[in-house]
Design an enzyme around this catalytic site. Structure first.
Site, mmCIF file in Angstrom:
data_model
loop_
_atom_site.group_PDB
_atom_site.id
_atom_site.type_symbol
_atom_site.label_atom_id
_atom_site.label_comp_id
_atom_site.label_asym_id
_atom_site.label_seq_id
_atom_site.Cartn_x
_atom_site.Cartn_y
_atom_site.Cartn_z
ATOM 1 N N VAL A 1 75.513 -23.909 29.339
ATOM 2 C CA VAL A 1 75.331 -23.894 30.800
ATOM 3 C C VAL A 1 76.643 -23.976 31.568
ATOM 4 O O VAL A 1 76.641 -23.869 32.792
ATOM 5 C CB VAL A 1 74.407 -25.051 31.251
ATOM 6 C CG1 VAL A 1 73.003 -24.850 30.716
ATOM 7 C CG2 VAL A 1 74.970 -26.410 30.831
ATOM 8 N N TYR A 2 77.764 -24.160 30.910
ATOM 9 C CA TYR A 2 79.037 -24.210 31.623
ATOM 10 C C TYR A 2 79.369 -22.811 32.147
ATOM 11 O O TYR A 2 79.619 -21.881 31.381
ATOM 12 C CB TYR A 2 80.159 -24.702 30.714
ATOM 13 C CG TYR A 2 80.058 -26.150 30.293
ATOM 14 C CD1 TYR A 2 79.125 -27.006 30.855
ATOM 15 C CD2 TYR A 2 80.914 -26.679 29.329
ATOM 16 C CE1 TYR A 2 79.032 -28.333 30.470
ATOM 17 C CE2 TYR A 2 80.836 -28.009 28.940
ATOM 18 C CZ TYR A 2 79.888 -28.827 29.516
ATOM 19 O OH TYR A 2 79.794 -30.149 29.131
ATOM 20 N N GLY A 3 79.367 -22.694 33.466
ATOM 21 C CA GLY A 3 79.603 -21.383 34.064
ATOM 22 C C GLY A 3 78.537 -20.380 33.688
ATOM 23 O O GLY A 3 78.798 -19.176 33.649
#
Length: 323
Positions: free
Chosen positions: A52-54
């Protein structure tokens, strides 16, 4: 950089990990490349990310840099899955979601396996044995070498770890990634003792108290800081209160006496806490990361460690401390 075993496992990790939460969003690929270069030169080995990072961009940036800067077998990649990115489920640790997102992560990373795969949060809507079965399948299929959990409570962590050791052949839980800093010591009540007893190593996220322990917010909110950004202001606001201010002041005082920046003091403190395998350095720029990496050279005198322990102590009561 020193290497440490991750829990009671054969996996050795550098005692400072490189976080990538801002990669692909606040940190552009060129600055990410500079960060990775400085980290590798310092002897670091563990790169932490999440699907989910970026919205996956952080994993894509890592994948693009592997061929350029370092051979795949010279670094350890840890990623996470289980947070819902669409629909009504905030957390989704179902077998289908986990394995589907792992395959997508591997494609973005440009690799056949990750060294550590972690469930990003406890999903009360999915039977735990189903979640853990997905971890077993990831290991048995060669897509993950080790597995762990993140943001689980102590009882959730203990239940998962105990289930995995109940029968031979299951993949043991070797890591718990938790928020831990001088401003957030809640895991010392139950999670840390449970992790120690179960052979689980702790990876500490936000070891600088979401940036507050650098001292940058003592006189306001710099325009280029996380507290001034639309998507991270609420994340930092938690620690912009009187109790945190007193702890930050203690760190600043200790740093002044030692002749080092406050972030080095805060990182040296968390790095050497019992049970911690590595704090995760989540710098936005290469310059910030260079400053954080210098903490590797610092060992706090016992009296300073004790003073910081005292000013930031969390209350213990029944049942953690009975009588």
């Amino acid at each position: 950089m020193q290497q440490r075993p991750l829990g009671r496992s054969g996996l050795a990790v550098s005692r400072l990990a490189l976080g990538t939460m801002t990669w692909g969003r606040d940190t552009d690929p060129d600055d990410a490349a500079a960060q990775l270069k400085f980290y590798l030169e310092a002897g670091g080995t563990l790169i932490d990310t999440a699907d989910v990072y970026g919205d996956g961009d952080a994993e894509s940036v890592i994948g693009s840099l592997l061929d350029q800067l370092v051979a795949r077998d010279q670094v350890l990649i840890a990623t996470k899955a289980g947070l819902g990115t669409s629909g009504h489920r905030r957390r989704d640790a179902s077998r289908g979601h986990l394995l589907r997102t792992l395959d997508a992560a591997l494609r973005r990373l440009g690799t056949d396996y990750v060294d550590l795969w972690q469930v990003h949060g406890y999903d009360g809507g999915t039977p735990l044995e189903e979640t853990l079965g997905a971890l077993d399948h990831a290991v048995s299929s060669g897509r993950a070498r080790y597995v762990g959990v993140s943001n689980f409570t102590a009882w959730q962590t203990a239940r998962a770890a105990t289930w995995q050791t109940a029968y031979p052949g299951r993949a043991p839980v070797v890591a718990a990634q938790m928020e831990y800093s001088l401003l957030e010591r809640g895991i010392e009540r139950e999670l840390l003792p449970a992790a120690s007893a179960l052979g689980i190593g702790v990876l500490a996220w936000s070891p600088l108290g979401r940036g507050v322990l650098t001292g940058k917010y003592r006189n306001g909110r710099p325009l280029d800081s996380r507290a001034a950004s639309a998507h991270l202001a609420a994340f930092v606001q938690t620690y912009l209160e009187p109790r945190s201010s007193s702890i930050v002041q203690a760190v600043v005082t200790a740093a002044s006496g030692l002749g080092v920046p406050p972030l080095e003091v805060a990182l040296a403190w968390i790095r050497d806490r019992p049970g911690v395998a590595a704090p995760i350095l989540g710098a936005r720029t290469a310059g910030q990361l260079q400053g954080a990496l210098r903490s590797e050279e610092l060992t706090l005198p016992a009296e300073i460690t004790q003073a910081l322990d005292d000013v930031s102590a969390v209350p213990f009561g029944y049942p953690e401390r009975d009588g």
